[in-house]
Design a protein around this motif. Sequence first.
Motif, mmCIF file in Angstrom:
data_model
loop_
_atom_site.group_PDB
_atom_site.id
_atom_site.type_symbol
_atom_site.label_atom_id
_atom_site.label_comp_id
_atom_site.label_asym_id
_atom_site.label_seq_id
_atom_site.Cartn_x
_atom_site.Cartn_y
_atom_site.Cartn_z
ATOM 1 N N GLY A 305 0.787 -1.231 0.000
ATOM 2 C CA GLY A 305 0.000 0.000 0.000
ATOM 3 C C GLY A 305 0.818 1.279 0.000
ATOM 4 N N VAL A 306 2.108 1.169 -0.324
ATOM 5 C CA VAL A 306 2.983 2.340 -0.357
ATOM 6 C C VAL A 306 3.929 2.223 -1.560
ATOM 7 C CG1 VAL A 306 2.943 2.766 2.131
ATOM 8 C CG2 VAL A 306 4.633 1.192 1.167
ATOM 9 N N ASN A 307 4.701 3.289 -1.821
ATOM 10 C CA ASN A 307 5.693 3.202 -2.886
ATOM 11 C C ASN A 307 7.006 2.614 -2.356
ATOM 12 O OD1 ASN A 307 7.187 5.392 -1.660
ATOM 13 N ND2 ASN A 307 5.749 6.816 -2.618
ATOM 14 N N PHE A 308 7.955 2.408 -3.245
ATOM 15 C CA PHE A 308 9.232 1.767 -2.888
ATOM 16 C C PHE A 308 9.971 2.560 -1.816
ATOM 17 C CE2 PHE A 308 13.859 1.406 -3.658
ATOM 18 C CZ PHE A 308 14.023 0.042 -3.429
ATOM 19 N N ASN A 309 10.031 3.877 -1.964
ATOM 20 C CA ASN A 309 10.749 4.722 -1.010
ATOM 21 C C ASN A 309 10.178 4.584 0.398
ATOM 22 O OD1 ASN A 309 10.817 7.600 0.430
ATOM 23 N ND2 ASN A 309 12.666 7.414 -0.815
ATOM 24 N N ALA A 310 8.844 4.638 0.505
ATOM 25 C CA ALA A 310 8.198 4.548 1.821
ATOM 26 C C ALA A 310 8.366 3.151 2.428
ATOM 27 C CB ALA A 310 6.712 4.892 1.692
ATOM 28 N N TRP A 311 8.289 2.117 1.596
ATOM 29 C CA TRP A 311 8.418 0.742 2.098
ATOM 30 C C TRP A 311 9.819 0.490 2.643
ATOM 31 C CZ3 TRP A 311 10.526 -3.997 -0.364
ATOM 32 C CH2 TRP A 311 10.219 -5.143 0.365
ATOM 33 N N VAL A 312 10.818 0.832 1.851
ATOM 34 C CA VAL A 312 12.205 0.646 2.300
ATOM 35 C C VAL A 312 12.477 1.499 3.537
ATOM 36 C CG1 VAL A 312 14.640 1.029 1.703
ATOM 37 C CG2 VAL A 312 13.089 0.002 0.035
ATOM 38 N N LEU A 315 11.091 -0.184 6.650
ATOM 39 C CA LEU A 315 11.917 -1.324 7.038
ATOM 40 C C LEU A 315 13.213 -0.871 7.700
ATOM 41 C CD1 LEU A 315 11.528 -3.653 3.916
ATOM 42 C CD2 LEU A 315 10.386 -3.866 6.128
ATOM 43 N N ARG A 316 13.785 0.188 7.165
ATOM 44 C CA ARG A 316 15.036 0.704 7.735
ATOM 45 C C ARG A 316 14.825 1.279 9.129
ATOM 46 N NH1 ARG A 316 17.962 3.949 2.708
ATOM 47 N NH2 ARG A 316 18.927 2.111 1.731
ATOM 48 N N ILE A 317 13.716 1.972 9.313
ATOM 49 C CA ILE A 317 13.458 2.578 10.622
ATOM 50 C C ILE A 317 13.171 1.494 11.665
ATOM 51 C CG2 ILE A 317 11.970 4.137 11.925
ATOM 52 C CD1 ILE A 317 13.981 5.408 9.855
ATOM 53 N N GLU A 318 12.466 0.436 11.255
ATOM 54 C CA GLU A 318 12.246 -0.695 12.166
ATOM 55 C C GLU A 318 13.581 -1.306 12.585
ATOM 56 O OE1 GLU A 318 9.653 -3.605 10.533
ATOM 57 O OE2 GLU A 318 7.981 -2.194 10.233
ATOM 58 N N GLU A 319 14.474 -1.459 11.622
ATOM 59 C CA GLU A 319 15.796 -2.010 11.907
ATOM 60 C C GLU A 319 16.590 -1.072 12.810
ATOM 61 O OE1 GLU A 319 19.032 -4.762 11.603
ATOM 62 O OE2 GLU A 319 16.871 -4.896 11.270
ATOM 63 N N ALA A 320 16.449 0.244 12.561
ATOM 64 C CA ALA A 320 17.168 1.230 13.367
ATOM 65 C C ALA A 320 16.710 1.171 14.824
ATOM 66 C CB ALA A 320 16.939 2.628 12.803
ATOM 67 N N MET A 321 15.402 1.030 15.044
ATOM 68 C CA MET A 321 14.896 0.952 16.416
ATOM 69 C C MET A 321 15.396 -0.310 17.114
ATOM 70 S SD MET A 321 11.033 2.596 16.230
ATOM 71 C CE MET A 321 10.409 1.567 14.908
ATOM 72 N N ARG A 322 15.484 -1.385 16.350
ATOM 73 C CA ARG A 322 16.022 -2.623 16.932
ATOM 74 C C ARG A 322 17.484 -2.431 17.340
ATOM 75 N NH1 ARG A 322 19.262 -6.537 15.890
ATOM 76 N NH2 ARG A 322 19.800 -5.710 13.825
ATOM 77 N N PRO A 344 23.133 11.367 7.973
ATOM 78 C CA PRO A 344 22.298 11.304 9.179
ATOM 79 C C PRO A 344 21.045 12.174 9.077
ATOM 80 C CG PRO A 344 24.609 11.488 9.775
ATOM 81 C CD PRO A 344 24.533 11.700 8.284
ATOM 82 N N SER A 345 21.148 13.291 8.357
ATOM 83 C CA SER A 345 19.992 14.189 8.240
ATOM 84 C C SER A 345 18.834 13.502 7.520
ATOM 85 C CB SER A 345 20.389 15.470 7.501
ATOM 86 O OG SER A 345 20.888 15.173 6.206
ATOM 87 N N ASN A 346 19.150 12.705 6.495
ATOM 88 C CA ASN A 346 18.105 11.966 5.782
ATOM 89 C C ASN A 346 17.480 10.907 6.692
ATOM 90 O OD1 ASN A 346 18.682 13.439 3.474
ATOM 91 N ND2 ASN A 346 19.994 11.845 2.592
ATOM 92 N N LYS A 352 11.599 10.664 11.823
ATOM 93 C CA LYS A 352 10.536 11.505 12.377
ATOM 94 C C LYS A 352 9.248 11.384 11.566
ATOM 95 C CE LYS A 352 9.620 16.149 14.118
ATOM 96 N NZ LYS A 352 10.178 17.493 14.372
ATOM 97 N N MET A 353 9.388 11.215 10.251
ATOM 98 C CA MET A 353 8.217 11.079 9.396
ATOM 99 C C MET A 353 7.410 9.828 9.759
ATOM 100 S SD MET A 353 8.124 10.786 5.223
ATOM 101 C CE MET A 353 9.178 12.233 5.092
ATOM 102 N N ILE A 354 8.126 8.757 10.142
ATOM 103 C CA ILE A 354 7.466 7.485 10.443
ATOM 104 C C ILE A 354 7.020 7.387 11.898
ATOM 105 C CG2 ILE A 354 7.847 4.987 10.603
ATOM 106 C CD1 ILE A 354 9.573 5.219 8.085
#
Length: 370
Positions: A305-312, A315-322, A344-346, A352-354
């Motif tokens: 339900g999202v585009n490639f940028n949002a999906w990746v 997944l990256r933010i989930e990994e970062a929190m872990r 780091p800014s990106n 924050k967006m997620i």
Amino acid sequence: MNHLLYVLLTNALAASCLIFAIIFITLPLPPNAGLKNYRISLRILFVAYVASAFIAVVDKVLVNVLSMILLSMCSFLILLFSTALINLLHPERITRKFILIHISPLVFLNLLYWIGAIKFGNPMLGSLSQVMQNLIHPQILIRIATWLMCVTQLVYFGRSFKKEATLYNSRLDECFSENMKLHLPWVRICYDGALLLGGYALVISLVNSPVALMTFFSVLAVFFIVFGVCYIQYPRTYVQIEQVFHPLTPEIGQVPKQRHSWGKLKKQVLDQKYYLAPSVSIEEMAQLLQIGRTTLSGFINKEEGVNFNAWVGSLRIEEAMRIFRENPQLSIAQVSELVGYSEPSNFSRQFKMITGVSPSEWYRQRQQSL
């Protein structure tokens, strides 16, 4: 004194135009078929810059309300700068037919005006009151029609550019996991600058102000130079964004489309953590999965339900929190690099967006809850 300064300014504009016209026509380009329309744009800009230089040299009349030369220059530049910039965002959008259709009204009005000038002359007007007094004069009517055409062009191309910019950004999100540097901000800045200059030219065409006219030509000279410098850098960026304009052709050895299973493909992505590859694109991930980019994009859009940028990104933010939970000693910059972000800014922006909070705030809140 004013007239001498005006002559110097217009001559400076003409000189800068001619220099960049030569650069445009002689610029060496890589043998890339995708740059075909860019080559055409360079030729168009060559004509535009030479024409602007000619007009700047020829038109030495400091004050003439609703000057046909100034209005024609305004219309011509609105058309040429708009098409040149839109062409960078959507090469297939600008064709010779498109340009001919939009330049025809200007050519027609100019032919009508200068043929009429043989019989009715080229009225010199010092104020709007003189325009009103000569409102039924055929030449004045043509000049008013040209002014209205310029306004219409500003509105039309403004909307067209906004539409193409939105489409381009959407395409970037479909293709790249990290695309902040690929949004071509200079294109937006140049277009806004061209729009403001066009609007300013239309305003000063209605008033008797030598200072305003000289200011216009001063700013225009700077704009021509900045625009030219930015435009010739585009081939370097095109190498990175080419896949946005050219869908990936399925590679030999790919699994037939009917055998694709999103569940299996997604498991492979998660197990192998393809999404952590720095600046991974949908083309690169599709090659790893041995499927077409279009197929992968369709799966992500439909199943996630999202585009490639949002999906990746998710997944990256989930990994970062872990990683944050398991390795609290790591800095934001270190975690950012571990999950595939080049800056780091990106990472902080995506985080924050997620999550709704910055990485540092999220970490602080988590520490307080322990």
